[in-house]
Design an enzyme around this catalytic site. Structure first.
Site, mmCIF file in Angstrom:
data_model
loop_
_atom_site.group_PDB
_atom_site.id
_atom_site.type_symbol
_atom_site.label_atom_id
_atom_site.label_comp_id
_atom_site.label_asym_id
_atom_site.label_seq_id
_atom_site.Cartn_x
_atom_site.Cartn_y
_atom_site.Cartn_z
ATOM 1 N N SER A 166 67.162 36.329 32.808
ATOM 2 C CA SER A 166 67.626 34.949 32.990
ATOM 3 C C SER A 166 66.445 33.997 32.880
ATOM 4 O O SER A 166 65.364 34.288 33.396
ATOM 5 C CB SER A 166 68.253 34.769 34.378
ATOM 6 O OG SER A 166 69.282 35.697 34.559
ATOM 7 N N GLU A 249 66.028 38.930 49.148
ATOM 8 C CA GLU A 249 67.240 38.122 49.189
ATOM 9 C C GLU A 249 68.061 38.625 50.371
ATOM 10 O O GLU A 249 68.756 39.628 50.268
ATOM 11 C CB GLU A 249 67.990 38.269 47.862
ATOM 12 C CG GLU A 249 69.379 37.663 47.840
ATOM 13 C CD GLU A 249 69.427 36.212 48.219
ATOM 14 O OE1 GLU A 249 69.516 35.932 49.436
ATOM 15 O OE2 GLU A 249 69.353 35.359 47.328
ATOM 16 N N ASN A 373 79.138 47.381 40.247
ATOM 17 C CA ASN A 373 80.001 47.836 41.354
ATOM 18 C C ASN A 373 79.819 49.328 41.615
ATOM 19 O O ASN A 373 79.820 49.770 42.769
ATOM 20 C CB ASN A 373 81.471 47.562 41.004
ATOM 21 C CG ASN A 373 81.886 46.143 41.361
ATOM 22 O OD1 ASN A 373 81.036 45.281 41.568
ATOM 23 N ND2 ASN A 373 83.184 45.915 41.433
#
Lengths: 391, 388
Positions: A166, A249, A373
């Site tokens: 990103s 995080e 997931n």
């Protein structure tokens, strides 16, 4: 059991809210709601300038230790900032990778010289960073990293390819997980290098996603250089540093993210009412289920945060990513079903997606990036439940 | 901010867990299943009197402990873990909620001390034949007569209804107002029949009232129009905690078994298919925990949004327990299908519980209504921005 923020924290909230309201009223008014996941291509110049405004006001590095130039703010204060930022529809952050991933990593593992060099430009909102982890051959299995770095004289020479990076096209520098011991395999022999992006040996190619837009990039390192002292942690000890980066995080952004989710759900509910789709009992059930799911995520987040205030996050925090990604993907599907035949019609040619179409399509990435997931469930099974690792 | 039990609340849990273990855990529920009354009266004497659970919610002035819904949640979670067959839910959660929100001071003084001492049990009867337990309550029919009321009708799925010494009967009067009426278990005109149920760990009864006469003071209506709905919402929160306790125990059973059961030369818990099933169960259980604990706190805060909280929590925990209990049978394979194994007790309890106070679908419909869905366009939609 007391799920309220303290009066001091509420005063802090008022301060954040007041500042954001003022700043997002004038010059930066048009940035409200711009950027963020699925919209990272929007208003890049304005958002870069905005980062400097945030930095000048001292909002970047709120949670960093004071010794590292941060404010040492509690987790709850960081949460409050994120909540208010989301409520004010502040523009999608360009600096969050540097602030939330690299900053705490350098604070914890870097040398004094690295802290002095790396942290202040991040805190000022000037330096934008990107994360060089995934490779074409190393996605879920990150230990398969093949990008090589070799120390020649006083410089590292880096060759290889990173992907799904990103902000690579706007970043000033990248923290790159490289194999520095050519004889090594898997978790050994990796190092965590800080590499400038603006140099001849680095080529960035945006990836056109199924949304038609590009926020992820491919990054090619072809004999790229960085100085010998730009390795964070020990040479060959990069895996530990890279994993630590992912643990910094601690859920500070979760409640803020949920405010964005609530706005999306509001829009879908409004669309259902306006179109009469809510006369369908199945649609009503699904909308109610989405609302309930969002409340439960909030209660989960409050529980994790209250616990996290006292130190380590509990094992239940391992379900956060799986929960929101799955919820959001389901919401995207629901949005399209609410719209019926109109779900197909875009805002215009060649491929101007509506906001709800963007939610629907981009949410397919939610359950893949930052640990799919399936990886999340593996982690829960082995770490939270203690089930034996698979063969 | 604190999202956890206090030391005192943890002590209560530990004492309760020890008492339940001493009674044999699930074995106690199996004994009660086979008994005439359908609950374990001896265990209830220990829990209700010795541990003081019977008076948990009752004010101290009335002989109770003066505690709140967070404590009820803690107790229900422990009881649910061993599918305990004791009249706590009916007496303390259902009837206790009614006394807390619907009774005036005189009624509390008249009714609560006996219950708080553990000398009597109570329940709430509200479900008319054919009614949706999640919809607005109609109950029996009440008719004002000189000096009192006459109650008539049939009420179903009354928890511990065949044994309760006091039945708080929901009934609609001629003006259309719903209230609760205190009826003695042995009142003339009241017929009670225990129903044979698939889940044998919670005794249900059908009550028929044929002009049962009660005094004017027996009408509990201090809390206003929606008082019965509020009683049921509080009970839903208690039930959600019981569902959490059952779901957690199911997950523990499944994970423990997956670690020791070998097939193909490996523990089945090393297979990803089993791991992912267990991971999904974990997410369901921990989310249910957040929901139930939060709801207990919200109940004590008397938040205006309690109805939405209760509906959401009830729907979520009802689904979670049922799914986790079903998956527990699946992870166990053949042994999970036997009468001997405890898995079916949880599975059947989960099935019965999710229907008891309104199925998840009806709770979701309540939520949808709050969101302004499926109602006239003039109704204002509730903002979805999450509140605490």
């Amino acid at each position: 059991m007391d799920l309220r923020f303290s009066a001091d924290d509420e005063a802090f909230r008022a301060e954040v809210r007041g500042w954001l309201d003022t700043q997002l009223a004038g010059e930066f008014r048009h940035l409200r709601g711009q950027g963020g996941p699925g919209h990272e291509h929007e208003h890049l110049d304005g958002r870069r300038a905005w980062e400097r405004v945030l930095g000048a006001a001292g909002w970047i590095g709120l949670g960093w230790p004071r010794a590292a130039g941060g404010q040492g703010a509690s987790l709850l204060r960081q949460v409050i900032f994120h909540e208010e930022y989301a409520r004010a529809r502040g523009p999608g952050r360009l600096g969050h990778i540097g602030e939330h991933l690299l900053g705490p990593t350098v604070a914890a593992f870097g040398t004094d010289a690295q802290r002095a060099r790396v942290l202040p430009p991040i805190a000022r909102g000037e330096a934008l960073w990107c994360q060089g982890y995934s490779e074409p051959g190393a996605g879920s299995d990150l230990a398969g990293v093949q990008t090589r770095a070799e120390l020649v004289g006083r410089q590292w020479r880096i060759t290889g390819q990173k992907i799904w990076t990103s902000h690579a096209h706007i970043a000033d520098a990248c923290f790159v997980l490289c194999r520095t011991d050519p004889a090594s395999s898997r978790h050994q022999g990796l190092s965590y290098l800080l590499v400038p992006m603006r140099q001849a040996g680095v080529t960035v190619r945006p990836i056109q996603q199924l949304t038609g837009t590009s926020e992820f990039c491919e990054v090619f390192f072809d004999d790229a250089r960085t100085d010998a002292d730009q390795v964070v942690g020990e040479i060959g000890g990069g895996w530990r540093v890279a994993m630590a980066t992912l643990t910094f995080e601690r859920g500070a952004s979760t409640l803020g993210q949920q405010i964005g989710f609530a706005a999306e759900l509001d829009a879908i509910i409004a669309a259902a009412r306006a179109r009469g789709a809510d006369r369908d009992a199945v649609i009503r059930q699904r909308l109610a289920d989405a609302w309930i799911g969002l409340q439960v995520m909030r209660w989960n987040a409050l529980r994790m945060l209250a616990h996290g205030e006292r130190g380590e996050l509990p094992r239940e925090a391992l379900m956060t990513k799986l929960s929101w990604a799955t919820w959001h993907r389901t919401l995207g599907e629901l949005a399209m079903d609410v719209l019926g035949p109109d779900a197909e019609v875009t805002d215009g040619a060649p491929y101007q997606l509506t906001t709800l179409q963007q939610t629907f399509l981009f949410s397919r990435a939610d359950t893949i990036y930052a640990g799919s997931n399936e990886i999340q469930k593996n982690i829960i099974a082995t770490r939270a439940l203690g089930l034996p690792r698979g063969a | 901010m604190r999202f956890a039990f206090s030391d005192e609340q943890d002590q209560l849990r530990r004492a309760l867990r020890r008492a339940l273990d001493d009674a044999g855990g699930v074995a106690a529920a199996r004994r009660a299943m086979a008994s005439e009354v359908g609950h374990d009266a001896a265990l209830w004497r220990v829990l209700g009197r010795d541990l003081g659970l019977a008076g948990l919610l009752a004010p101290e002035a009335l002989g109770g402990a003066g505690l709140g819904w967070v404590e009820v949640v803690a107790v229900m979670e422990e009881l649910g873990a061993v599918v305990a067959a004791v009249p706590f839910f009916a007496t303390v959660a259902l009837a206790g909620a009614a006394l807390q929100v619907a009774a005036d001071d005189a009624q509390r003084r008249a009714l609560w001390p006996t219950l708080a001492r553990g000398d009597a049990t109570a329940t709430v009867a509200y479900l008319a034949p054919g009614a949706d337990p999640g919809a607005d309550v109609v109950g029996a029919a009440a008719r004002a007569v000189d000096g009192g009321h006459l109650l008539s009708g049939t009420l179903r799925a009354v928890v511990d209804g065949a044994t309760a010494d006091l039945v708080l009967v929901a009934a609609t009067d001629a003006a259309g107002d719903v209230a609760l009426y205190a009826v003695a278990g042995d009142a003339a005109g009241l017929t009670r029949r225990r129903v044979s149920t698939m889940d044998q760990t919670r005794a249900l009864a059908e009550l028929t009232l044929d002009d049962v006469r009660v005094a004017a003071t027996a009408r509990l209506a201090a809390g206003g129009r929606d008082v019965v709905a509020r009683v049921l919402d509080l009970a839903r929160i208690a039930l959600a905690a019981e569902q959490l306790g059952g779901a957690q125990r199911c997950l523990d059973l499944a994970v423990d078994y997956a670690k020791v059961r070998h097939q193909f030369g490996r523990p089945i818990g090393s297979f990803q298919a089993v791991q992912h099933a267990c991971a999904d169960m974990f997410v369901a259980v921990e989310s249910a925990r957040s929901a139930a604990y939060h709801a207990g706190w919200a109940a004590d805060q008397d938040l205006p949004a309690l109805a939405e909280v209760a509906a959401a929590t009830s729907a979520f925990c009802g689904d979670a327990f049922f799914r986790v209990a079903g998956d527990t049978i699946q992870v166990h394979g053949g042994i999970g299908f036997t009468w001997e194994h405890d898995a079916h007790l949880y599975f059947k309890r989960a099935r019965a519980s999710r229907a008891l106070l309104g199925a998840p679908a009806s709770q979701r419909e309540r939520v949808a209504h709050h969101l302004g869905l499926g109602v006239e366009a003039t109704a204002t939609a509730m903002a979805t921005a999450p509140g605490t």
